[in-house]
Design a protein around this motif. Structure first.
Motif, PDB file in Angstrom:
ATOM      1  N   ALA A   1      27.944 -24.281  -4.326  1.00  0.00           N
ATOM      2  CA  ALA A   1      29.300 -23.747  -4.480  1.00  0.00           C
ATOM      3  C   ALA A   1      29.395 -22.919  -5.756  1.00  0.00           C
ATOM      4  O   ALA A   1      29.931 -21.808  -5.769  1.00  0.00           O
ATOM      5  CB  ALA A   1      30.318 -24.880  -4.500  1.00  0.00           C
ATOM      6  N   GLU A   2      28.821 -23.445  -6.821  1.00  0.00           N
ATOM      7  CA  GLU A   2      28.823 -22.745  -8.112  1.00  0.00           C
ATOM      8  C   GLU A   2      28.095 -21.402  -7.956  1.00  0.00           C
ATOM      9  O   GLU A   2      28.578 -20.366  -8.419  1.00  0.00           O
ATOM     10  CB  GLU A   2      28.143 -23.654  -9.142  1.00  0.00           C
ATOM     11  CG  GLU A   2      28.238 -23.282 -10.583  1.00  0.00           C
ATOM     12  CD  GLU A   2      29.611 -23.457 -11.236  1.00  0.00           C
ATOM     13  OE1 GLU A   2      29.911 -22.637 -12.105  1.00  0.00           O
ATOM     14  OE2 GLU A   2      30.375 -24.381 -10.897  1.00  0.00           O
ATOM     15  N   ALA A   3      26.959 -21.420  -7.246  1.00  0.00           N
ATOM     16  CA  ALA A   3      26.176 -20.196  -7.045  1.00  0.00           C
ATOM     17  C   ALA A   3      26.923 -19.178  -6.188  1.00  0.00           C
ATOM     18  O   ALA A   3      26.634 -17.996  -6.242  1.00  0.00           O
ATOM     19  CB  ALA A   3      24.825 -20.524  -6.410  1.00  0.00           C
ATOM     20  N   LEU A   4      27.880 -19.648  -5.402  1.00  0.00           N
ATOM     21  CA  LEU A   4      28.646 -18.732  -4.551  1.00  0.00           C
ATOM     22  C   LEU A   4      29.949 -18.288  -5.223  1.00  0.00           C
ATOM     23  O   LEU A   4      30.785 -17.656  -4.596  1.00  0.00           O
ATOM     24  CB  LEU A   4      28.954 -19.393  -3.204  1.00  0.00           C
ATOM     25  CG  LEU A   4      27.763 -19.582  -2.264  1.00  0.00           C
ATOM     26  CD1 LEU A   4      28.169 -20.359  -1.018  1.00  0.00           C
ATOM     27  CD2 LEU A   4      27.166 -18.234  -1.870  1.00  0.00           C
ATOM     28  N   GLY A   5      30.124 -18.650  -6.464  1.00  0.00           N
ATOM     29  CA  GLY A   5      31.284 -18.148  -7.188  1.00  0.00           C
ATOM     30  C   GLY A   5      32.422 -19.128  -7.353  1.00  0.00           C
ATOM     31  O   GLY A   5      33.516 -18.753  -7.766  1.00  0.00           O
ATOM     32  N   TYR A   6      32.181 -20.392  -7.023  1.00  0.00           N
ATOM     33  CA  TYR A   6      33.244 -21.382  -7.183  1.00  0.00           C
ATOM     34  C   TYR A   6      33.182 -22.011  -8.567  1.00  0.00           C
ATOM     35  O   TYR A   6      32.152 -22.561  -8.957  1.00  0.00           O
ATOM     36  CB  TYR A   6      33.112 -22.485  -6.116  1.00  0.00           C
ATOM     37  CG  TYR A   6      33.458 -21.995  -4.740  1.00  0.00           C
ATOM     38  CD1 TYR A   6      34.730 -22.173  -4.221  1.00  0.00           C
ATOM     39  CD2 TYR A   6      32.513 -21.332  -3.969  1.00  0.00           C
ATOM     40  CE1 TYR A   6      35.050 -21.706  -2.958  1.00  0.00           C
ATOM     41  CE2 TYR A   6      32.828 -20.857  -2.698  1.00  0.00           C
ATOM     42  CZ  TYR A   6      34.099 -21.047  -2.200  1.00  0.00           C
ATOM     43  OH  TYR A   6      34.426 -20.583  -0.953  1.00  0.00           O
TER      44      TYR A   6
END
Lengths: 309, 253
Positions: free
Chosen positions: A197-202
């Protein structure tokens, strides 16, 4: 139309709309009211536990803050004709404190997160238990009066039941909307794989903070309603066991796999508490034992049966 | 000014210097591969570029902007994205939803509180397009848990594309793949992605590396051992001695 008929909410709402008509149970109108309050509380809690995977084991804090916030607002600020302002203020206080705590612990993981939430509740409990001048200490706050709302006499338990019923319907619809929203799906993504999720911009910390705040608001609202139901506020609402009860009810019902799990769990818990405790004072023993057995057999809770294919 | 410049990047874990003073100028086009024995610091290097680790010293400058200490969720806005060595998916969701999570992030609707996830036609359409591109459209409704290893790797890569990166870091895209699955992955990389964006690839399969790369960087014990075209690397005696010779023979054996 078909879609509406298939909606579990329609049936839940209908069942509770007719509650006072039921033989035997209908006489326990305050049991029904408490049940609806629990529904709001556990649905809001499950946004954290079931949807985001936040082990908030001190959620009673926001319920208690809502109850005390509502009681104090009613006594000192606003008691003219109603519930509305004190309850909304109670809910806001719940949300505010949840936001503050959520911000501080948003990046804590697992058991650290859980312990910090428990500690927070304990601190609040002792404040309410000891701060005689404001919270009434051990004696609590009494003298909350249900006068009238929009000209309807709320001293009448049945009228008050319907007031809470309407609050429940509104909260339930809003909470489900949030669960099914883009935001709600983002929460599930963060629960399942925070790194991705972090890697996808969250910004995972922000989402945890946000859902904690929202959840605290509804928990506070439930607490405010409870304050008017019992016409009092006692430190016992902040007891750690209260927070535990919410966790157990949510897991028992199957909150991790179903949106409706908390409702099933609350129903079992509140009814068991009311009926079993009348027969046997150690009813918790039975309840606890059945919890252990059910979770051993069905780790996803009762709603897990339906989800199995 | 180069597209991506890396200046003296260093990361220590206790006494171990996992990445040691790496400097590199990367141009906008083509495929750059990073090779090196296990523990050479390749994955750490990726984590430094994407913000999952903070470097102890050094800088990462993308298109003239310093992105060194930015968290991953901000980095993707600069056009840098990554796939994972072990496919990193949302296991309880469908293939389509995995993509949608990325697309709704890119489209800036991920935080909408009251609009239903299912009803967002734009996100759905965009996600279906991407699934078609990576040829996963037929299994869009499958739950990710049930996928084959090859499909998981492709989906993992597809998710990295949802944020429309200009530079994409692939950590062993072919690991665990063989035969047809590997061919699918190589085709996707060389036929589609190479034309659209900058690729930086960590890979152990030497045949693949030497056939698809425009440039290769060799890492050894956290240090940059060599950098050049595949031909230059193959001819480099230092590289052959330190690492390549043995491994290459091994790979061909």
């Amino acid at each position: 139309m078909k879609k509406i008929l298939k909606d579990p909410y329609l049936w839940i709402f209908l069942i509770f709309l007719c509650y006072p008509l039921y033989p035997y149970l209908g006489d326990y109108i305050s049991l029904g009211t408490e049940l609806l309050i629990w529904f709001i509380f556990t649905l809001s809690f499950n946004l954290c536990l079931g949807y985001t995977g936040l082990p908030s084991f001190g959620h009673g804090a926001f319920y208690g803050l809502g109850a005390y916030g509502t009681a104090l607002t009613f006594l000192h600020l606003y008691n003219k004709d109603g519930f509305f302002v004190p309850i909304i203020l109670g809910a806001l206080i719940g949300g505010l404190f949840a936001g503050g705590l959520g911000y501080l612990i948003r990046n804590k993981k697992g058991v650290y997160f859980a312990m910090l939430t428990v500690a927070f509740t304990q601190v609040l409990y002792f404040i309410c238990w000891r701060w005689d001048e404001v919270t009434g200490g051990e004696a609590g706050i009494k003298g909350i009066v249900r006068s009238s709302f929009l000209g309807i006499d709320m001293g009448n338990s049945y009228n008050f039941y319907y007031f809470v019923f309407i609050a429940f319907v509104l909260c339930a619809l809003v909470i489900r909307r949030i669960a099914e929203s883009s935001f709600g799906k983002s929460l599930q993504a963060i629960k399942q794989n925070p790194i991705r999720a972090e890697a996808l911009g969250y910004n995972t910390g922000f989402y945890k903070f946000a859902v904690y705040t929202i959840s605290g608001f509804f928990a506070g609202l439930a607490g405010g309603l409870y304050c008017f139901l019992t016409q009092s506020a006692f430190a016992s609402v902040l007891d750690w066991s209260k927070s535990g009860d919410v966790v157990i009810a949510t897991l028992l019902g199957g909150g991790t796999v179903s949106f409706y799990g908390p409702l099933v769990g609350s129903l079992i818990f509140v009814v068991a508490q009311e009926l079993l405790s009348a027969f046997w004072e150690h009813w918790m023993l039975l309840y606890g034992l059945s919890f252990v057995i059910i979770i051993l057999v069905l780790p996803t809770g009762l709603m897990g049966i339906l989800k199995r294919k | 000014m180069s597209f991506l410049s890396i200046e003296g990047l260093t990361k220590r874990f206790g006494n171990l210097v996992a990445v040691n003073q790496i400097s590199l100028e990367v141009e906008k086009e083509g495929i750059l591969s990073i090779i090196g024995p296990n523990g050479a610091g390749k994955t750490t290097f990726f984590n430094l570029l994407t913000g999952f680790y903070r470097p102890d010293s050094g800088r990462v400058i993308l298109k003239g902007r310093d992105i060194t200490n930015r968290p991953p969720h901000e980095n993707i806005k600069e056009g840098i994205s990554r796939a994972f060595q072990v496919a990193s998916l949302f296991d309880e969701m469908t293939v389509l939803d995995n993509i949608r999570i990325g697309v709704q992030s890119y489209m800036g609707v991920k935080g909408r509180l009251f609009s239903r996830f299912e009803d967002n036609a734009e996100v759905r359409e965009e996600s279906l397009k991407l699934l078609e591109k990576v040829k996963l459209q037929e299994i869009g409704a499958h739950t990710v848990k049930a996928l084959s290893h090859g499909d998981r790797k492709i989906l993992d890569l597809a998710m990295a594309l949802t944020t429309r990166p200009e530079i994409l870091l692939l950590d062993e895209p072919a690991s665990g793949l063989a035969g047809e699955e590997q061919a699918r992955m190589v085709e996707l990389i060389t036929e589609h992605l190479r034309k659209e964006l900058k690729l930086v690839i960590v890979e152990h399969d030497m045949d693949m590396v030497f056939s698809i790369s425009d440039h290769i960087m060799v890492l050894n014990q956290g240090k940059k051992l060599a950098y050049g075209t595949p031909q230059e690397i193959a001819d480099n005696e230092e590289v052959q001695e330190a690492y390549l010779g043995g491994d290459r023979c091994h790979a061909r054996a």
